[in-house]
Design a protein around this motif. Structure first.
Motif, PDB file in Angstrom:
ATOM      1  N   LEU A  25       0.827  -1.208   0.000  1.00 22.85           N
ATOM      2  CA  LEU A  25       0.000   0.000   0.000  1.00 22.85           C
ATOM      3  C   LEU A  25       0.860   1.256   0.000  1.00 22.85           C
ATOM      4  O   LEU A  25       0.592   2.205  -0.742  1.00 22.85           O
ATOM      5  N   ALA A  26       1.911   1.260   0.796  1.00 21.39           N
ATOM      6  CA  ALA A  26       2.799   2.423   0.841  1.00 21.39           C
ATOM      7  C   ALA A  26       3.513   2.615  -0.492  1.00 21.39           C
ATOM      8  O   ALA A  26       3.632   3.753  -0.985  1.00 21.39           O
ATOM      9  N   LEU A  27       3.966   1.532  -1.097  1.00 19.31           N
ATOM     10  CA  LEU A  27       4.634   1.636  -2.393  1.00 19.31           C
ATOM     11  C   LEU A  27       3.693   2.144  -3.479  1.00 19.31           C
ATOM     12  O   LEU A  27       4.083   2.962  -4.312  1.00 19.31           O
ATOM     13  N   SER A  28       2.447   1.688  -3.456  1.00 21.69           N
ATOM     14  CA  SER A  28       1.502   2.151  -4.474  1.00 21.69           C
ATOM     15  C   SER A  28       1.244   3.649  -4.329  1.00 21.69           C
ATOM     16  O   SER A  28       1.127   4.363  -5.323  1.00 21.69           O
ATOM     17  N   GLU A  29       1.175   4.141  -3.101  1.00 20.68           N
ATOM     18  CA  GLU A  29       1.000   5.577  -2.878  1.00 20.68           C
ATOM     19  C   GLU A  29       2.222   6.352  -3.362  1.00 20.68           C
ATOM     20  O   GLU A  29       2.093   7.395  -4.000  1.00 20.68           O
ATOM     21  N   GLN A  30       3.408   5.850  -3.068  1.00 19.78           N
ATOM     22  CA  GLN A  30       4.636   6.539  -3.466  1.00 19.78           C
ATOM     23  C   GLN A  30       4.798   6.536  -4.989  1.00 19.78           C
ATOM     24  O   GLN A  30       5.177   7.548  -5.568  1.00 19.78           O
ATOM     25  N   LEU A  31       4.507   5.409  -5.639  1.00 11.77           N
ATOM     26  CA  LEU A  31       4.627   5.335  -7.090  1.00 11.77           C
ATOM     27  C   LEU A  31       3.672   6.296  -7.772  1.00 11.77           C
ATOM     28  O   LEU A  31       4.035   6.954  -8.744  1.00 11.77           O
ATOM     29  N   ALA A  32       2.457   6.389  -7.257  1.00 17.31           N
ATOM     30  CA  ALA A  32       1.494   7.318  -7.833  1.00 17.31           C
ATOM     31  C   ALA A  32       1.982   8.753  -7.679  1.00 17.31           C
ATOM     32  O   ALA A  32       1.842   9.573  -8.579  1.00 17.31           O
TER      33      ALA A  32
END
Length: 108
Positions: A25-32
């Protein structure tokens, strides 16, 4: 000892699952946020891992997934064979197999 660091290899199956979910979840937020075109990652699909969870941890994970969906900014797909989790998912599809074929059926 709750605030002390500990080696990853000492995590239980449930703790490993929760750590993996939090990282995804944290990675998906950062990638976005890093996207030059303001891309958004609007879905996440989780496959397995639920069988390693005790009842309390399963409830915590299910509540987390329900909260993600309730925010309205993410679709969460779950692949599971754990009935207690499947029952909490409002829109479900089951794979029905016989000796020769398989089909997908929506469950209300």
């Amino acid at each position: 000892d709750a605030d002390l660091p500990r080696p990853v290899r000492t995590l239980s199956g449930g703790e490993t699952f929760q750590a993996s979910l939090a990282l995804a979840l944290a990675l998906s937020e950062q990638l976005a946020g890093m996207s030059a075109t303001a891309a958004s990652l609007e879905s996440i699909v989780l496959d397995e891992g639920f069988g390693t969870l005790d009842a309390g941890t399963l409830d915590t994970v299910a509540a987390t997934l329900e909260n993600l969906v309730a925010r309205g900014d993410r679709m969460v797909g779950v692949v599971t064979h754990v009935p207690a989790l499947a029952e909490r998912i409002p829109v479900r599809y089951e794979v029905i197999k016989d000796a020769r074929t398989a089909r997908v059926q929506r469950v209300s």
